[in-house]
Design an enzyme around this catalytic site. Structure first.
Site, PDB file in Angstrom:
ATOM      1  N   ASP A  49       0.748  -1.266   0.146  1.00  0.00           N
ATOM      2  CA  ASP A  49      -0.079   0.008  -0.104  1.00  0.00           C
ATOM      3  C   ASP A  49       0.944   1.291   0.062  1.00  0.00           C
ATOM      4  O   ASP A  49       1.767   1.467   1.186  1.00  0.00           O
ATOM      5  CB  ASP A  49      -0.976   0.082   1.138  1.00  0.00           C
ATOM      6  CG  ASP A  49      -1.972   1.053   1.369  1.00  0.00           C
ATOM      7  OD1 ASP A  49      -1.701   1.668   0.141  1.00  0.00           O
ATOM      8  OD2 ASP A  49      -2.460   1.362   2.084  1.00  0.00           O
TER       9      ASP A  49
ATOM     10  N   GLU B 250      -2.572  -0.020  -4.611  1.00  0.00           N
ATOM     11  CA  GLU B 250      -2.555  -0.916  -3.562  1.00  0.00           C
ATOM     12  C   GLU B 250      -2.287  -2.113  -4.610  1.00  0.00           C
ATOM     13  O   GLU B 250      -2.961  -2.423  -5.759  1.00  0.00           O
ATOM     14  CB  GLU B 250      -3.707  -1.336  -2.693  1.00  0.00           C
ATOM     15  CG  GLU B 250      -3.762  -0.109  -1.770  1.00  0.00           C
ATOM     16  CD  GLU B 250      -5.203  -0.229  -0.845  1.00  0.00           C
ATOM     17  OE1 GLU B 250      -5.260  -1.437  -0.574  1.00  0.00           O
ATOM     18  OE2 GLU B 250      -5.861   0.872  -0.772  1.00  0.00           O
TER      19      GLU B 250
END
Length: 413
Positions: free
Chosen positions: A9, A106
């Site tokens: 992330d 992500e």
């Protein structure tokens, strides 16, 4: 052999990229957001300094500036964000080809086979973290686990620029005490339903009978029970084989509050024209329409319904969106933003059920008409031809698109 799954992330992604491109912003509270003048004043992303002032994504810029008068707000530049997203993927590609996007910032990575060459999952995660900072200038948080759900949860535990490991030995201590909302796909509506029967933590979900959750949430309840117990076996797609585009959608914050159905209908047509045009340009048709509606107090609903067939015709998308709206909106308060998305995409002329009657001929005529409009707009500009409906209120129809996004994954829970 037990799987080794990472979830990467990129931290404060939009704001981090903007700070790289504008060095004068370093050390200052920075947010990426829309236009306050056109009421597109929503925080899309913020850096760590702004986060420390309590600024949250999704809130109005004027509210954020009450807590942080010195907040610097810069407009989004999606071209830059896509470029950095690709750079990050090039780093991941050095460790595995099993890379699955979950948004622009992500990704899940299955590095099970890579552990023989690069060390265990935690070691690979730290190596990716160090390389990301050195090679791109932005930071990343990485979760390490044996399944996608816990890997995703792990990447949220320590931010920014850190690694968290959730293993079969520690997940009951690390995961189960967390609030239910921290479990992937538990949105506000599901969280409220769970709270009504006394389920407040992930551990509560794991401990209850699956039959109770199924009775409360349908089939989705069974999935949540398996997620909470670490039983997710969903594979990570191999890069290049997964369907990268799951949905295409547009949304806008309106220049003024919407107070009647006619205003909403017009804007659904505005948004659906853009969605349909992008579907055609990417060579897709979709069979599910989703709407997003937010009132002036920022209370939001998301709803969806299937179409009778796959389509890229704007009128069919708009009509379905308006139909969903009429069934779900009570006009307790005026509306400040709406959105339309089309999902369940297929390639045109693929396996689509044909009608025994004349509906397919009528649809073919609509498709040909919209392709002709695409040709006209490509030569003379988007506003060279418009529906008469859109001329009723030029303020609402003027440059409306705030979000024009391809969605790698789209869930409405």
């Amino acid at each position: 052999m037990e799987r080794v799954i990472l979830h990467s992330d990129l931290n404060n992604f939009y704001a981090s990229v903007e700070c790289l491109h504008q060095p004068e912003l370093q050390g200052k509270p920075v947010a990426v957001g829309g236009s306050v003048e056109r009421r597109h004043g929503i925080i899309l992303a913020r850096n760590t300094i702004a986060k420390n002032f309590g600024i949250k994504t999704g809130e109005a810029i004027w509210q954020a500036r009450q807590r942080c008068p010195g907040l610097i707000v810069t407009p989004p530049d999606y071209g830059k964000y896509i470029r950095f997203s690709k750079l990050a993927r090039e780093i991941y590609r050095d460790y595995t080809d099993k890379i699955e996007a979950f948004g622009i910032d992500e990704n899940w990575l299955d590095v099970t086979d890579s552990t023989r060459l690069f060390g265990d999952g935690e070691h690979i995660a730290h190596e990716i973290r160090r390389r990301m900072r050195a090679e791109t200038g932005i930071t990343v948080s990485v979760g390490v686990s044996w399944n996608k759900i816990f890997a995703k949860l792990g990447s949220d535990l320590k931010k920014p620029d850190d690694v968290s490991v959730i293993s079969p030995d520690n997940y009951k201590q690390r995961v189960w005490p967390l609030p239910a909302k921290e479990l992937l796909y538990v949105g506000p509506s599901t969280r409220r339903k769970l709270a009504k029967i006394g389920l407040y933590t992930i551990g509560d979900i794991a401990a209850v009978s699956p039959a109770v959750l199924t009775g409360l949430l349908g089939k989705w309840g069974e999935y949540l029970w398996s997620f909470a117990n670490g039983l997710d076996t969903t594979p990570v797609s191999i890069l290049g084989t997964e369907s990268m585009i799951k949905g295409i959608g547009n949304s806008m914050t309106t220049p003024r509050d919407l107070e009647n159905n006619e205003d909403v209908k017009m804007l659904f047509y505005v948004l659906s024209e853009s969605v349909a045009e992008r579907l055609r340009s990417h060579c897709f048709k979709g069979s599910t329409v989703q709407i997003h509606v937010r009132d002036r107090d920022l209370v939001t609903i998301d709803r969806q319904a299937p179409l009778n067939t796959h389509t890229f015709v704007s009128s069919e998308i708009a009509e379905k969106a308006f139909e969903i709206f009429l069934k779900n909106w009570t006009w307790d308060k005026p509306i400040r933003s709406i959105g339309v998305r089309v999902t369940d995409l297929v390639i045109p002329d693929g396996c689509t059920q044909l009608s025994l009657f004349d509906a397919d001929n009528r649809r073919l005529k609509k498709e040909l008409l919209e392709k002709c409009i695409d040709d006209i707009r490509s030569r003379y500009g988007h506003y060279s031809t418009q529906r008469a409906l859109m001329l009723k209120d030029t303020e609402l129809n003027a440059n409306p698109i705030e979000e024009n996004v391809i969605f790698p994954v789209s869930y409405f829970r």
